[in-house]
Design a protein around this motif. Structure first.
Motif, short mmCIF file in Angstrom:
data_model
loop_
_atom_site.label_atom_id
_atom_site.label_comp_id
_atom_site.label_asym_id
_atom_site.label_seq_id
_atom_site.Cartn_x
_atom_site.Cartn_y
_atom_site.Cartn_z
N ARG A 74 49.99 42.76 41.64
CA ARG A 74 48.91 41.89 42.11
C ARG A 74 48.82 41.99 43.62
O ARG A 74 49.72 42.53 44.27
CB ARG A 74 49.15 40.45 41.67
CG ARG A 74 50.43 39.81 42.20
CD ARG A 74 50.72 38.52 41.45
NE ARG A 74 51.93 37.87 41.93
CZ ARG A 74 51.94 36.83 42.76
NH1 ARG A 74 50.79 36.35 43.22
NH2 ARG A 74 53.07 36.27 43.13
N ASP B 240 41.22 40.38 40.97
CA ASP B 240 40.25 40.74 39.94
C ASP B 240 39.14 41.64 40.49
O ASP B 240 38.54 42.42 39.75
CB ASP B 240 39.63 39.48 39.33
CG ASP B 240 40.62 38.69 38.48
OD1 ASP B 240 41.65 39.27 38.08
OD2 ASP B 240 40.36 37.49 38.25
N ASP C 38 41.54 35.75 42.44
CA ASP C 38 40.14 36.20 42.43
C ASP C 38 40.01 37.56 43.11
O ASP C 38 39.33 38.46 42.61
CB ASP C 38 39.25 35.20 43.17
CG ASP C 38 39.13 33.86 42.47
OD1 ASP C 38 39.28 33.82 41.23
OD2 ASP C 38 38.89 32.85 43.17
N ARG D 69 33.85 43.76 45.78
CA ARG D 69 33.96 44.57 44.56
C ARG D 69 33.37 45.97 44.79
O ARG D 69 33.95 46.98 44.36
CB ARG D 69 33.24 43.90 43.39
CG ARG D 69 33.38 44.65 42.07
CD ARG D 69 32.55 44.03 40.96
NE ARG D 69 33.05 42.72 40.58
CZ ARG D 69 32.43 41.58 40.88
NH1 ARG D 69 31.30 41.57 41.58
NH2 ARG D 69 32.92 40.42 40.49
#
Length: 297
Positions: free
Chosen positions: A25, A229, A226, A202
């Motif tokens: 992560r 992701d 968040d 993103r």
């Protein structure tokens, strides 16, 4: 032997820092601006630290972003932060301190000698009339940094920064084009400070194959989870922590000069707690591989 001159310890820190980018992560790398704030942050369990050019500039009574920090000042500050904790430290190396790619390469070599295991090189100029370098010029500078890093005897992590958004030029397509070019030039980590929202983050993460660092601000309203992701691998705080401290100082000064009261002291870190935090032993120079890289709750 201190942290800046112990080559074995530096190698351990360098490998630990590199490996953090491959973890399960994202990890948070906060930005202290001196040895004291470095020790305090280390006590919360962060696995690595990053310097802040803005935080240093403000602590020296100067504005940021106008080429007012010298290379010697930045590296002396970085060395003090390295020695304060023994944690891996990556530095804000501004635009590389010099007009030529050879200057950038020398900055990388000097950063390594200061005990750093990583550093960022940005494509800004510090000039209002042309705040971002032409792409070809910027790529040459990143390539020089990468070449100098690869000649070292340890893995020095080079981060390449595309400054469009941070310089008030919100061109996502050009930002991605720059980051791809810096990736092709060999940068280990890619960074576009000032990305405004989840969609732009993103898009950047999807467009490149190297780990992406994101500058987290309160305006984004995104958590570490968040960001993970979205594809982010590293999260930095930039000058936010130093500005938070300045904010507390300004509010206190306004209270004193405005109402003549001293209520700000209620929120001040207790004297004994400050002493305890700064008296704590430095963190180990090589965090275990499975150590949590976010601050402890």
């Amino acid at each position: 032997m201190n942290s800046t001159t112990d080559t074995a310890a530096r190698l351990r820190r360098a490998i630990a820092f590199r490996d953090l980018h491959e973890g399960p992560r994202p990890f948070v790398v906060p930005n202290p601006w001196d040895a004291g704030t470095a020790r305090i942050l280390a006590s919360f369990g962060f696995a690595a630290l990053a310097t802040t050019g803005a935080g240093l500039a403000h602590s020296l009574g100067r504005p940021d972003g106008a080429n007012q920090l010298t290379r010697a000042e930045v590296l002396a500050n970085a060395a003090a932060i390295v020695d304060a904790t023994g944690l891996p430290v990556t530095a804000d190396l501004e635009s590389g301190f010099g007009p030529a790619p050879e200057d950038v390469a020398e900055t990388i070599r000097l950063a390594a000698a200061a005990g750093l295991v990583g550093g960022s090189v940005e494509d800004s100029t510090g000039r209002d009339e042309d705040p971002v370098r032409p792409l070809d010029e910027a790529v040459e500078r990143v390539a020089a940094a990468v070449e100098a890093a690869k000649a070292l005897d340890f893995p020095f992590t080079v981060t390449a920064r595309a400054e469009n958004f941070f310089q008030g030029l919100p061109d996502l397509d050009d930002t991605i084009r720059r980051l791809r070019a810096y990736e092709a030039a060999g940068a280990d980590v890619l960074y576009a400070p000032g990305l405004p929202d989840a969609d732009s983050i993103r898009a950047v993460c999807s467009a490149v194959g190297r780990p992406v660092n994101v500058l987290m601000t309160g305006a984004l309203k995104l958590s570490v989870a968040d960001l993970g992701d979205l594809g982010v691998r590293r999260v930095s705080t930039g000058s936010a922590l130093s500005r938070a401290a300045l904010g507390a100082l300004v509010r206190a000064a306004r209270e004193i000069t405005g109402s003549g009261t001293f209520g700000f002291g209620t929120d001040a870190l207790p004297y004994a707690d400050a002493n305890d935090l700064l008296a704590a032993a430095p963190a180990p120079s090589a965090p275990p591989a499975d150590r949590e890289s976010d601050p402890a709750p």
